[in-house]
Design an enzyme around this catalytic site. Structure first.
Site, PDB file in Angstrom:
ATOM      1  CE  LYS A  80       3.461 -18.911   2.670  1.00 62.27           C
ATOM      2  NZ  LYS A  80       2.976 -18.200   1.723  1.00 62.27           N
ATOM      3  CB  VAL A 186     -14.510  -7.946   2.940  1.00 65.83           C
ATOM      4  CG1 VAL A 186     -15.273  -8.211   1.613  1.00 65.83           C
ATOM      5  CG2 VAL A 186     -15.347  -8.022   4.288  1.00 65.83           C
ATOM      6  CB  VAL A 189      -6.632  -9.397  -0.604  1.00 66.33           C
ATOM      7  CG1 VAL A 189      -6.846  -9.534  -1.905  1.00 66.33           C
ATOM      8  CG2 VAL A 189      -5.349  -9.758  -0.089  1.00 66.33           C
TER       9      VAL A 189
HETATM   10  P1  NAD Z   1      -6.993 -11.080   6.055  1.00 66.31           P
HETATM   11  O1  NAD Z   1      -6.781 -12.009   7.334  1.00 66.31           O
HETATM   12  O2  NAD Z   1      -6.938  -9.841   6.066  1.00 66.31           O
HETATM   13  O3  NAD Z   1      -8.631 -11.264   5.630  1.00 66.31           O
HETATM   14  C1  NAD Z   1      -9.202 -12.525   5.416  1.00 66.31           C
HETATM   15  C2  NAD Z   1     -10.677 -12.119   5.871  1.00 66.31           C
HETATM   16  O4  NAD Z   1     -11.574 -13.463   5.599  1.00 66.31           O
HETATM   17  C3  NAD Z   1     -10.758 -11.855   7.285  1.00 66.31           C
HETATM   18  O5  NAD Z   1     -11.614 -10.680   7.619  1.00 66.31           O
HETATM   19  C4  NAD Z   1     -11.723 -13.069   8.080  1.00 66.31           C
HETATM   20  O6  NAD Z   1     -12.402 -12.649   9.326  1.00 66.31           O
HETATM   21  C5  NAD Z   1     -12.242 -13.357   6.757  1.00 66.31           C
HETATM   22  N1  NAD Z   1     -12.907 -14.838   6.971  1.00 66.31           N
HETATM   23  C6  NAD Z   1     -12.116 -16.118   7.321  1.00 66.31           C
HETATM   24  N2  NAD Z   1     -12.796 -17.030   7.309  1.00 66.31           N
HETATM   25  C7  NAD Z   1     -13.702 -16.837   6.597  1.00 66.31           C
HETATM   26  C8  NAD Z   1     -14.894 -17.387   6.379  1.00 66.31           C
HETATM   27  N3  NAD Z   1     -15.093 -18.797   6.486  1.00 66.31           N
HETATM   28  N4  NAD Z   1     -16.223 -16.957   5.750  1.00 66.31           N
HETATM   29  C9  NAD Z   1     -15.758 -15.532   5.733  1.00 66.31           C
HETATM   30  N5  NAD Z   1     -14.875 -14.690   5.827  1.00 66.31           N
HETATM   31  C10 NAD Z   1     -13.801 -15.494   6.436  1.00 66.31           C
HETATM   32  O7  NAD Z   1      -6.204 -11.846   4.874  1.00 66.31           O
HETATM   33  P2  NAD Z   1      -5.837 -11.328   3.406  1.00 66.31           P
HETATM   34  O8  NAD Z   1      -4.420 -10.643   3.421  1.00 66.31           O
HETATM   35  O9  NAD Z   1      -6.750 -10.341   3.111  1.00 66.31           O
HETATM   36  O10 NAD Z   1      -5.636 -12.450   2.728  1.00 66.31           O
HETATM   37  C11 NAD Z   1      -6.782 -13.142   2.353  1.00 66.31           C
HETATM   38  C12 NAD Z   1      -6.488 -14.442   1.320  1.00 66.31           C
HETATM   39  O11 NAD Z   1      -5.570 -14.165   0.189  1.00 66.31           O
HETATM   40  C13 NAD Z   1      -5.751 -15.389   2.255  1.00 66.31           C
HETATM   41  O12 NAD Z   1      -6.076 -16.887   1.836  1.00 66.31           O
HETATM   42  C14 NAD Z   1      -4.318 -15.130   1.842  1.00 66.31           C
HETATM   43  O13 NAD Z   1      -3.498 -16.399   1.937  1.00 66.31           O
HETATM   44  C15 NAD Z   1      -4.244 -15.023   0.441  1.00 66.31           C
HETATM   45  N6  NAD Z   1      -3.245 -13.949  -0.228  1.00 66.31           N
HETATM   46  C16 NAD Z   1      -3.043 -12.894   0.432  1.00 66.31           C
HETATM   47  C17 NAD Z   1      -1.850 -11.987   0.036  1.00 66.31           C
HETATM   48  C18 NAD Z   1      -1.911 -10.593   0.641  1.00 66.31           C
HETATM   49  O14 NAD Z   1      -1.040  -9.641  -0.159  1.00 66.31           O
HETATM   50  N7  NAD Z   1      -2.164 -10.158   1.785  1.00 66.31           N
HETATM   51  C19 NAD Z   1      -1.320 -12.604  -1.285  1.00 66.31           C
HETATM   52  C20 NAD Z   1      -1.541 -13.484  -1.881  1.00 66.31           C
HETATM   53  C21 NAD Z   1      -2.664 -14.350  -1.255  1.00 66.31           C
END
Ligand code: NAD
Length: 352
Positions: A80, A186, A189
């Site tokens: 990472k 939302v 993912v």
């Molecule tokens: P993203 O930034 O697109 O979406 C996260 C959403 O959560 C945002 O819309 C944000 O406004 C919201 N958010 C943040 N804090 C919040 C809170 N306290 N309450 C409510 N909403 C809140 O990120 P993503 O790519 O959708 O990833 C989401 C999670 O999944 C992260 O923890 C990421 O590490 C994990 N993840 C993502 C992937 C991927 O392929 N994108 C893969 C593995 C793990």
């Protein structure tokens, strides 16, 4: 700051501090383990309050990637990287290219992909300096269309099949018709997950600190949007954390009544002991790095030759891995997270 006696140091093979004064780059790359293959993991850009905070994050996240790829059955190790800075204000082409040069210097022991604070265009900029990138190639989709390298649709699909496996195990039901699910976050993912669940007949409650985003997704899938803090108090079957880490802690676990927790967020347990706290409350927890492995599976196939059907079949195997973890946890009266960690360590240990 000491590395070798740091509480999160886990025999990491290599931890590299990178600086480029001209562009302002300050970054850390951690290669945790390459027994199963080259280490692959995202590059997170975050305004860390201190270097110590950045080091802690990269040490924990890189180990998580070793476990994630091992249990996803991929020939990859865990790594990472973190860039210390605000992705909105500090990100420049020069900084990203400097990061690319640092990745290149590791000669392929670390492959960089997108993470919080970085996206496909940023990785493409790094790719001007290094071949060791992933998550950037345009891919074909099931309906013959194309999409960008962004792995989040595959991550969401993996969470969807994993959530179904958890519901089958805990609630003894094979369909999701009328199942009630609360999704925290939302974004990329969580948004895709909401669509999968809606199509399967689930009833949804969602929240997001970005109110506009919450409204958009709620309108698109017919979900009820609630305030961010209210998401823990809903009487639902499944809580799906898809926003941020450390969301399962003393406060929230006491409030949750859902029998299943299954979501995409990384590092959901604030501390290891919270795995036990969930199981004490009769809540089945789908370990985060197992259920959210769809993204790394997608990114792996991008390098190995992308074939949409093969990627989807591999992502679907997440359900089998989780089912095995749930069965072992029941048999051994141990938290699912502890069982998953041990399975991952055994897999790497055997290969070594
Ligand atoms: P993203 O930034 O697109 O979406 C996260 C959403 O959560 C945002 O819309 C944000 O406004 C919201 N958010 C943040 N804090 C919040 C809170 N306290 N309450 C409510 N909403 C809140 O990120 P993503 O790519 O959708 O990833 C989401 C999670 O999944 C992260 O923890 C990421 O590490 C994990 N993840 C993502 C992937 C991927 O392929 N994108 C893969 C593995 C793990």
């Amino acid at each position: 700051m000491h590395l070798f006696d740091h509480p999160d140091f886990d025999g990491h093979e290599q931890v590299v501090f990178c600086a480029d004064p001209e562009s302002g780059l300050r970054a850390i790359i951690a290669v945790h383990d390459t027994t199963l293959g080259p280490s692959l993991g995202g590059c997170r850009m975050w305004p860390y309050a201190s270097e110590a905070e950045a080091l802690r994050d990269v040490l924990r996240l890189s180990r998580g990637m070793t476990y994630k790829s091992a249990l996803a059955g991929l020939p990859l190790g865990g790594g990472k990287s973190v860039i210390i800075g605000n992705p909105r204000t500090d990100k420049t082409g020069a900084l990203l290219r400097a990061m690319g040069r640092n990745v290149e210097r590791l000669g392929g022991r670390y492959i960089v992909a997108e993470d919080s604070g970085t996206g496909v265009p940023d990785i493409k900029t790094m790719a001007q300096e290094t071949a060791h990138v992933s998550g950037v190639v345009e891919k074909t989709t099931g309906n013959g269309g194309t999409r960008s390298g962004d792995p989040s649709p595959s991550t969401a699909y993996g969470v969807f099949v994993g959530l179904k496996a958890a519901v089958r195990h805990r609630l003894n039901r094979t369909d999701l018709e009328g199942l009630t699910v609360a999704i925290q976050g939302v974004g990329s993912v969580g948004g895709h997950l909401a669509h999968f669940l809606r199509d399967a007949g689930a009833r949804l409650w969602i929240t997001d600190i970005n109110a506009e985003q919450a409204r958009r997704v709620a309108d698109a899938v017919g979900a009820t949007a609630v305030a961010p803090d209210a998401i823990f108090d809903l009487d639902v079957d499944v809580f799906a954390p898809c926003a941020l880490g450390a969301v399962l802690n003393d406060d929230t676990i006491a409030r949750l009544t859902s029998p299943v927790v299954a979501g995409a967020a990384n590092n959901q347990l604030a501390e290891e002991r919270h795995g036990q706290a969930l199981s004490d409350r009769g809540i089945l927890y789908a370990p985060d790095y197992v259920i959210n492995a769809g993204g790394v599976i997608d990114v792996y196939y991008e390098r190995a030759g992308h074939d949409h059907e093969r990627v989807m079949r591999h992502v679907e195997s997440i359900a089998d891995t989780l089912t095995e973890i749930f069965a072992r946890a029941d048999a051994e009266h141990r938290p699912t997270a502890a069982v998953a960690d041990r399975m991952a360590r055994q897999k790497v240990g055997r290969a070594r």
